[in-house]
Design an enzyme around this catalytic site. Structure first.
Site, PDB file in Angstrom:
ATOM      1  N   THR A 223     -11.813  -2.185  -0.414  1.00 16.73           N
ATOM      2  CA  THR A 223     -11.612  -1.656  -1.762  1.00 16.73           C
ATOM      3  C   THR A 223     -12.454  -2.480  -2.733  1.00 16.73           C
ATOM      4  OG1 THR A 223      -9.388  -0.948  -1.230  1.00 16.73           O
ATOM      5  CG2 THR A 223      -9.826  -1.246  -3.538  1.00 16.73           C
TER       6      THR A 223
ATOM      7  N   GLY B 171      -7.272  -5.308  -1.836  1.00 18.62           N
ATOM      8  CA  GLY B 171      -6.318  -6.074  -1.016  1.00 18.62           C
ATOM      9  C   GLY B 171      -5.124  -5.294  -0.514  1.00 18.62           C
ATOM     10  N   GLY B 172      -5.187  -3.958  -0.521  1.00 23.22           N
ATOM     11  CA  GLY B 172      -4.054  -3.176   0.005  1.00 23.22           C
ATOM     12  C   GLY B 172      -2.772  -3.505  -0.748  1.00 23.22           C
TER      13      GLY B 172
ATOM     14  N   ASN C 136     -10.175   2.471   1.695  1.00 23.78           N
ATOM     15  CA  ASN C 136      -8.999   2.077   2.469  1.00 23.78           C
ATOM     16  C   ASN C 136      -9.364   1.089   3.563  1.00 23.78           C
ATOM     17  OD1 ASN C 136      -6.144   2.239   2.611  1.00 23.78           O
ATOM     18  ND2 ASN C 136      -6.400   3.120   4.635  1.00 23.78           N
TER      19      ASN C 136
ATOM     20  N   ASP D 268      -2.746   5.909   3.783  1.00 21.20           N
ATOM     21  CA  ASP D 268      -1.848   5.506   2.692  1.00 21.20           C
ATOM     22  C   ASP D 268      -0.596   6.386   2.616  1.00 21.20           C
ATOM     23  OD1 ASP D 268      -2.643   3.123   1.564  1.00 21.20           O
ATOM     24  OD2 ASP D 268      -4.171   4.035   0.308  1.00 21.20           O
TER      25      ASP D 268
ATOM     26  N   SER E   9      -0.764   4.881  -3.462  1.00 21.20           N
ATOM     27  CA  SER E   9      -1.708   3.758  -3.433  1.00 21.20           C
ATOM     28  C   SER E   9      -1.016   2.490  -3.928  1.00 21.20           C
ATOM     29  CB  SER E   9      -2.876   4.109  -4.355  1.00 21.20           C
ATOM     30  OG  SER E   9      -3.676   2.996  -4.627  1.00 21.20           O
TER      31      SER E   9
END
Ligand code: DON
Length: 294
Positions: free
Chosen positions: A106, A198-199, A126, A148, A177
């Site tokens: 990302t 960073g998810g 992603n 996601d 998200s």
């Protein structure tokens, strides 16, 4: 005044919940990364992520509970189970589901112009190289954003995020998200522009960067680059960056917190505008990020 991303990203709601819950304990009384400060913030992160799993998804498909989830009334009640004497088990703040895994791709950009206009932009493929398919002649990758969604209750995605009905796959639905592009306003003017990849560690990295400036009175460089931690309800353990103070980690372990060491958390890009209007832009030292002045 915080401006951040609404559903279908959970980021803005999580950030608001975490900031509000930590304000109930008057976070400024403690030193950054001290046992008590980390405890307050981890417990806020735990409760916010349990809510993410249960309530958040595309508002076109679910009952959007944003205003309730960030209300004082709801969060004060949610905070009642907090105690300095031990870690709250994740099972006490949400319905337990399963386990994690991780990998990343990302990009975040924070921008401010000479007139004070600000933009916080996060975009995501992603996973690493997304779906690994490049659009012929166009030169960009297709994402693998289906990850996601919650594929079934209790099965974690690549960031360990679990979810249920609210984020199940349905035709024309957008996936949930964690992106948290954020502008903090002071007296009606942008004061901070911040965000990160960073998810699931995105909302917690933004949260910590914001409180590092506002509560712990750090400059932008320290706020971004000092060691961070992350908790997302499930798994039960808290991830600490490898240079995080061992003393705090040991104290927390004695209180019942499980810990893991991670190489790095986020790559946060922050711009601060100080009281004199001077701009302080910081690129996270964790990556190959940079600052540019045009
Ligand atoms: O939107 C999300 O929450 C994820 N697609 C973000 C993934 C991510 O940040 C990976 N990169 N570091």
């Amino acid at each position: 005044e915080i401006i951040s991303m609404p559903l279908p990203s959970s980021g803005g709601i999580l950030l608001a919940q975490m900031l509000k819950m930590s304000s109930f304990e008057n976070l400024q009384k403690y030193q950054q990364n001290s046992t008590q400060a980390v405890q307050i913030m981890v417990e806020a992160e735990r409760r916010a992520f349990a809510d993410r799993a249960e309530y958040m998804g595309d508002p076109g498909f679910i009952n959007d509970k944003t205003s309730y989830l960030i209300s004082d009334e709801y969060l004060k009640n949610r905070w009642k189970s907090f105690s300095f004497s031990n870690a709250t088990p994740s099972s006490k703040v949400g319905e337990i589901i399963l386990q994690p895994k991780e990998s990343t791709e990302t990009t975040h950009i924070s921008v401010i112009d000479k007139d004070g206009n600000a933009a916080a932009v996060t975009t995501t493929l992603n996973g690493l190289y997304g779906s690994k398919v490049v659009v012929s002649g166009a030169g960009f990758f297709l994402n693998n954003e289906m990850d996601d969604f919650s594929i079934k209750p209790g099965v974690p995605n690549m960031f360990g995020a679990v979810g249920g009905k609210a984020n199940e796959i349905q035709p024309r639905k957008r996936m949930l998200s964690s992106m948290t592009p954020t502008i903090v306003m002071r007296k009606g003017k942008p004061f901070m522009v911040v965000g990160t990849p960073g998810g699931t560690t995105i909302p917690t990295s933004v949260f910590q960067s914001v409180v590092n400036v506002i509560d712990f009175k750090m400059n932008a460089n320290l706020a971004v680059n000092s060691p961070k931690f992350h908790h997302q309800w499930l798994p039960e353990s808290v991830a600490f960056e490898k240079n995080f103070p061992e003393y705090t980690i040991k104290n927390l372990e004695n209180l019942g917190y499980k810990s893991e060491r991670w190489e790095q958390l986020g790559r946060t890009e922050m711009i601060l505008v100080d009281e004199n209007g001077t701009i302080h832009a910081v690129a996270d030292g964790r990556g190959d990020d940079s600052v540019a002045v045009e």
